[in-house]
Motif scaffolding. Structure first.
Motif, short mmCIF file in Angstrom:
data_model
loop_
_atom_site.label_atom_id
_atom_site.label_comp_id
_atom_site.label_asym_id
_atom_site.label_seq_id
_atom_site.Cartn_x
_atom_site.Cartn_y
_atom_site.Cartn_z
N LYS B 592 73.08 15.27 -46.73
CA LYS B 592 73.82 14.45 -47.69
C LYS B 592 73.24 13.04 -47.73
O LYS B 592 73.05 12.47 -48.80
CB LYS B 592 75.30 14.40 -47.26
N VAL B 593 72.93 12.50 -46.56
CA VAL B 593 72.45 11.12 -46.52
C VAL B 593 71.07 11.02 -47.18
O VAL B 593 70.77 10.04 -47.86
CB VAL B 593 72.48 10.59 -45.06
N LEU B 594 70.27 12.06 -47.05
CA LEU B 594 68.97 12.03 -47.71
C LEU B 594 69.12 12.12 -49.23
O LEU B 594 68.45 11.40 -49.97
CB LEU B 594 68.09 13.19 -47.21
N SER B 595 69.99 13.04 -49.69
CA SER B 595 70.22 13.15 -51.13
C SER B 595 70.69 11.80 -51.67
O SER B 595 70.25 11.34 -52.72
CB SER B 595 71.29 14.19 -51.44
N HIS B 596 71.58 11.20 -50.94
CA HIS B 596 72.14 9.91 -51.29
C HIS B 596 71.04 8.86 -51.39
O HIS B 596 70.92 8.10 -52.34
CB HIS B 596 73.16 9.54 -50.22
N LEU B 597 70.19 8.85 -50.37
CA LEU B 597 69.10 7.87 -50.30
C LEU B 597 68.15 8.03 -51.48
O LEU B 597 67.73 7.07 -52.11
CB LEU B 597 68.35 8.09 -48.98
N LEU B 598 67.84 9.29 -51.78
CA LEU B 598 66.87 9.57 -52.83
C LEU B 598 67.43 9.27 -54.22
O LEU B 598 66.70 9.31 -55.21
CB LEU B 598 66.41 11.02 -52.75
N ALA B 599 68.71 8.99 -54.28
CA ALA B 599 69.32 8.70 -55.58
C ALA B 599 69.23 7.22 -55.95
O ALA B 599 69.51 6.83 -57.07
CB ALA B 599 70.78 9.14 -55.58
N SER B 600 68.82 6.36 -54.98
CA SER B 600 68.71 4.93 -55.31
C SER B 600 67.26 4.48 -55.21
O SER B 600 66.47 5.09 -54.48
CB SER B 600 69.57 4.11 -54.33
N GLU B 601 66.97 3.41 -55.94
CA GLU B 601 65.57 2.98 -56.02
C GLU B 601 65.05 2.51 -54.66
O GLU B 601 63.98 2.92 -54.24
CB GLU B 601 65.46 1.84 -57.03
N ASP B 602 65.83 1.63 -53.99
CA ASP B 602 65.33 1.13 -52.70
C ASP B 602 65.33 2.26 -51.67
O ASP B 602 64.52 2.26 -50.74
CB ASP B 602 66.12 -0.09 -52.22
N GLY B 603 66.23 3.23 -51.89
CA GLY B 603 66.25 4.40 -50.99
C GLY B 603 64.96 5.18 -51.11
O GLY B 603 64.35 5.57 -50.10
N VAL B 604 64.53 5.40 -52.35
CA VAL B 604 63.28 6.14 -52.56
C VAL B 604 62.12 5.42 -51.87
O VAL B 604 61.28 6.04 -51.23
CB VAL B 604 63.00 6.30 -54.07
#
Lengths: 312, 724
Positions: B592-604
């Protein structure tokens, strides 16, 4: 007037006699099912035809209920029919046999419900049905596929009637002990006391040490007799082994691993005796086959079962 | 004009479960065969009763399409003289293709001329083709347990007694095991046993109906539903189990269904519903009837909502038979209920705990000892879990008690008679002995999920008890080398593993469970038991067993999460940890945390940095940093930023050092975000894999320090394809 127990027996004897079956007398060694009588277990082997009917007593020590349960007995009767090869109209013939008992199929709900049969002790299995009469299981119907680890070929149809159940239904009684054996004497008079005493013996009074010894002795005897190619005496020792095992089971004295080990010991014997019987029939030249077929089949079987014997 | 083909395979009563399977097979096989013969069709329909498997193919042409085909032969020069007169090769080739020599043509392939025969293949008659196709189809229907009969070698699920094979008005002849296909069928076994003859396929259903056979399962199902519901209403209640496997089974064991209602004595209503239902449903195929507005709580182990009646579906609707059928079935049920009641009360004369010694007589698995040994193991595991997973006092107590009582009903007479009631029986008896409600419920629920459509236990103690029972079963059977192969899974290991994963992810999701520790605990127990087997071929190898078991459980986990829409790449990352079972509880959060991260620009961008770092590091990379060697700006910047901005924050909190929940993982990753730009400049400014090993070790050391935080989630390399 519904049939008494002995009339039902006679009706079936007459019916299967008219179907060209041998009507045999019961086999005089304890066995858990009529399948273990030589008329079934041994005669289904090999290519010879065999048609037989027989009312056979069976003993299942663990099923004893001290005469307190109206449906369960440690000693009861199976009416056994073997038709080899299985005829194409075997189910119709079976339904005819119900008519002989006074059961008109159109007045009932009769079903053939899948029930496959397997005996790890005998290295035997088959597929078939339990036959239901208005929800009551009255017959086991099996197409034998293997016995003693050998293919049953041609396939034999085995029809096993639960005589007590059928008669309870016909006589409209709820307890097996109320069955009329004839018009004067009940099943209870004949067997109720026996059930109480045998249950007591099976569950409480049998001597564990003796049973263990008997099992070993019968096994050793069977092995020695097999070596001497004395098929029937060996076979009887194996049945005694099997019955002793059932007594041990009822007495609750077989350890967890021992149980499986003992089953395997009996199975090995059963497979050996099956083979020994078949060899004997080969050597006799399959006398029950039509004369023209004997030689060729005896030769074929000899090549398959004697020329290349399995490793001992 | 399009044709209709009718095939009816007449058999002795088929096993109910085989019927739908055989229908699917027949459809598949017919489709393949017809396509293989280029025979178009509109539709393939199948019908079945216990005594017949039927296929109707509509929209068939009269014959196969005619095909124009060109066949290349020898080189032109080899076939013809310069003057065009044919040589032997050309004559032979023409003959072989059934055309005249003068009709042969020439075709250039590359630079060479070849002889070509343009031929017309006349399509075969459909009937002729079906005569070949159908015996092959029948031969390949297969099934779980096939049999021989009579003198034959041929195998089918049950003996074949007649075959109808009609293409419109014509019989398509063939024979299977001495049964000649024709146009004759038979009616209902009892109600209309005579022969029926069809002139053409369109008469099929109607003529059978006149002979008391409803060949269409949908029609039988509708009648059964209607009649059972009507009889239930008349009894003042509503039918149960109408949506279950029972209905499908009843449909497949009748040709002419007729529902009959019977009653039984109200005395038996004192028994738990589940006991009555098991006797009625599993043993007699009856539909139970329950009170119309009964209240049953799914959490209650003992409901009493049934009415004292049942509905059986007979295969005979004769008026003169109904009363006999009712009475007969009532008598059978009466005897069975009497048995059940006897065992239910007789068993309770002996306390559950007094049965412990009997467990020793009951083998759990050959090689793994008795149920007594299993009970001891489960109890020790319960204690071990209570200690290591820090369960609260009440929970620990209830759990231990529950697993100690859970298997004792296996040696009761009632479970001996009705094995499908295992768990429930123990719960009823424990309840009668005034065991705490939590313990009682867990005894009943610890087997859940009992089948593929069942849910996990609803109660907390039951979840733990179920977890313990399942992991013990899985570890034990894998240790024995009994892992499932192909479709065969005699020990229900797949269902157990699925149940285990479901319990951990859905039931105990708020609890961190170290499955690795549990498996090791169990292997310690199994190892001495299996020592003796070390000599034989299937020797116990701890490492291999653990690896296989891990793979097996992870497979279930993967398919569960994949079906919930988690990317394969994310799963690869999350499950790449060296001890995946150790952190199985956090798998869902990490996904879940990875999906979440990949959904935001700074996360990517953070993921991109993580992937870059992971890509360059080796398993043996140096992990220490000798600060005296820091020389370039990029090294100093990254290291000091890591020290002051990241580590300083992470170090203060245990949950950031070792996160274990969605929020904690997210907070930890947020701490890493300031590094994104610096990692990029680091890679641009320095050669990480410098030839100078001191420089290389330093740089690897810096990255290793950072990487260990990413590694809390998993190995980032597999995430690469997800980056834009």
């Amino acid at each position: 007037m519904s049939l008494t127990f002995q009339q039902a027996l006679q009706a079936l004897n007459k019916f299967w006699d008219e179907q060209g079956c041998l009507v045999l007398q019961a086999y005089d060694i304890e066995k858990g099912a009529s399948t273990m009588s030589p008329g079934t277990f041994l005669r289904v082997l090999g290519p010879e035809p065999w048609r037989m009917a027989c009312a056979d007593p069976c003993r299942r020590p663990t099923d004893g209920r001290y005469g307190e349960n109206p449906n369960r007995l440690q000693h009861y009767f199976q009416y056994q029919v073997i038709l080899k090869p299985s005829p194409d109209d075997v189910q119709d013939v079976y339904l005819e046999s119900l008519k002989a008992l006074g059961i008109k199929p159109e007045n009932h709900d009769i079903r053939f419900v899948e029930d496959n049969w397997e005996s790890p002790t005998l290295g035997a299995w088959g597929v078939g049905w339990e036959v239901w009469l208005d929800g009551l299981e009255i017959t086991q119907f099996t197409y034998f596929q293997q016995a003693g680890g050998l293919d049953v070929k041609p396939v034999a149809a085995e029809i096993t009637y639960g005589l007590e159940r059928i008669c309870m239904y016909l006589q409209d009684v709820d307890s097996v002990y109320d069955l009329k054996w004839n018009n004067q004497i009940t099943y209870g008079e004949l067997y109720h006391r026996n059930e109480i005493e045998q249950s007591t013996y099976n569950f409480e009074e049998s001597d564990p040490k003796t049973l263990f010894q008997l099992f070993d002795l019968h096994e050793q005897a069977a092995l020695a007799l097999l070596d001497k190619k004395l098929v029937m005496p060996a076979y009887e020792c194996i049945l005694k082994c099997s019955h002793t095992f059932n007594l041990m089971d009822a007495r609750g004295i077989i350890g967890k691993d021992e149980r499986m080990a003992n089953i395997l010991r009996i199975r090995k014997l059963a497979e050996r005796v099956a083979r020994a019987f078949l060899e004997q029939r080969i050597e006799m030249g399959f006398p029950l086959l039509p004369e023209g077929e004997r030689e060729a089949l005896a030769k074929e079987y000899a090549e398959k079962y004697i020329a290349a014997p399995q490793k001992a | 004009m399009s044709g209709i083909y009718l095939l009816e395979i007449g058999v002795e009563e088929l096993p109910a479960a085989h019927i739908p399977e055989a229908q699917t097979r027949l459809t598949t096989l017919f489709t393949e065969e017809l396509k293989g013969q280029s025979l178009p069709f509109d539709e393939i329909k199948t019908y079945a009763t216990p005594r017949r498997l039927t296929v109707v193919v509509s929209g068939l042409p009269q014959e196969q399409p005619t095909i124009q085909k060109s066949v290349r032969g020898p080189k032109y020069d080899a076939g013809f003289e310069a003057d065009g007169s044919p040589k032997k090769a050309a004559i032979g080739f023409a003959q072989k293709n059934g055309i005249d020599v003068k009709d042969l043509a020439k075709e250039k392939v590359g630079d060479v001329d070849y002889i070509v025969a343009n031929i017309t293949i006349q399509g075969k008659k459909t009937g002729e083709l079906l005569g070949d196709i159908v015996p092959r189809v029948i031969n390949h229907v297969s099934g779980e347990r096939l049999m021989r009969w009579g003198n034959s070698e041929f195998k089918f699920s049950r003996p074949i007694r007649w075959i109808v094979s009609l293409l419109d008005k014509e019989v398509v002849p063939f024979s299977i095991n001495n049964v000649e296909a024709g146009r004759q069928s038979v009616g209902h076994r009892i109600l209309a046993p005579g022969a029926i003859e069809f002139e053409n396929p369109s008469q099929y259903k109607e003529k059978l109906k006149a002979a008391f056979v409803l060949v269409d399962q949908a029609e039988r199902r509708a009648i059964i539903l209607e009649q059972v519901e009507k009889l239930s209403r008349e009894a003042g209640g509503e039918s149960k189990k109408l949506d279950s496997e029972l209905l499908e089974e009843v449909v497949n064991i009748t040709e002419w269904p007729y529902a009959v209602k019977g009653t039984f004595s109200e005395d038996y209503l004192a028994l738990p519903d589940a006991l009555l239902e098991t006797i009625m449903v599993h043993h007699q195929r009856y539909f139970p009837v329950q009170k119309a507005n009964g209240n049953s709580s799914p959490d209650s182990i003992k409901t009493n909502n049934l009415l004292p009646c049942f509905i059986t579906v007979a295969n005979n609707d004769r008026e003169g038979a109904r009363e006999t059928i009712r009475q007969g079935n009532e008598r059978v049920l009466r005897a069975r209920l009497a048995d059940g009641k006897f065992f239910y009360f007789d068993d309770q004369k002996k306390k559950l705990e007094d049965r412990v010694a009997d467990l020793d007589q009951l083998t759990y698995q050959h090689g793994l000892g008795s149920y007594l040994a299993k009970r001891e193991r489960l109890s020790e595991l319960a204690e071990f879990l209570a200690r290591t997973m820090e369960l609260d006092g009440a929970m620990s107590k209830h759990l231990k008690r529950a697993v100690e009582l859970a298997k004792l009903d296996l040696v009761t007479n009632l479970v001996g008679e009705l094995p499908e009631l295992q768990g429930y029986v123990g719960a009823w008896y424990a309840s009668a002995e005034s065991e705490p409600e939590e313990v009682v419920r867990a005894i009943a629920s610890h087997y859940a999920p009992r089948h593929t459509d069942d849910d996990i236990p609803r109660d907390r103690v039951g979840m733990w008890a179920g977890f313990i029972d399942k992991i013990d079963h899985l570890t034990g059977l894998f240790a024995l080398g009994k892992r499932p192969t192909g479709s065969s899974d005699p020990f229900a290991l797949r269902r157990n593993a699925q149940g285990l994963v479901d319990i951990l992810l859905d039931g105990l999701s708020d609890q961190v469970v170290d499955l690795e520790l549990v498996v090791d605990f169990l292997l310690d127990k199994f190892e001495p038991m299996l020592e003796a087997r070390k000599n034989n071929k299937k020797a116990f190898e701890r490492g291999r067993v653990k690896e296989e078991l891990t793979d097996f459980i992870l497979q279930r986990l993967r398919s569960k999460l994949t079906s919930q829409g988690v990317n394969r790449e994310i799963l690869d990352c999350v499950l790449s940890k060296p001890q995946p079972l150790k952190e199985i509880s956090t798998v869902q959060d990490r996904c879940k945390v990875l999906s979440h991260l990949l959904a935001s620009e700074d996360g990517v961008e953070l993921v991109r940095s993580g992937v870059r770092v992971a890509n360059i590091l080796k398993p043996d990379s140096c992990s220490t940093v000798d600060e005296s060697l820091l020389s370039t700006d990029e090294e100093k910047n990254l290291w000091s930023s890591y020290q002051s901005e990241v580590l300083a924050r992470i170090e203060t909190k245990e949950h950031l050092m070792n996160p274990a929940s969605f929020d904690e993982y997210r907070a930890m990753l947020d701490c890493l975000k300031p590094l994104t730009g610096k990692i990029d400049s680091f890679f641009e400014g320095v050669m990480v894999n410098d030839e100078d090993s001191r420089k290389r070790d330093l740089r690897h050391g810096i990255l290793m320090n950072i990487d260990r935080h990413f590694k809390q989630i998993g190995e980032f390399k597999p995430l690469q394809p997800l980056l834009p």
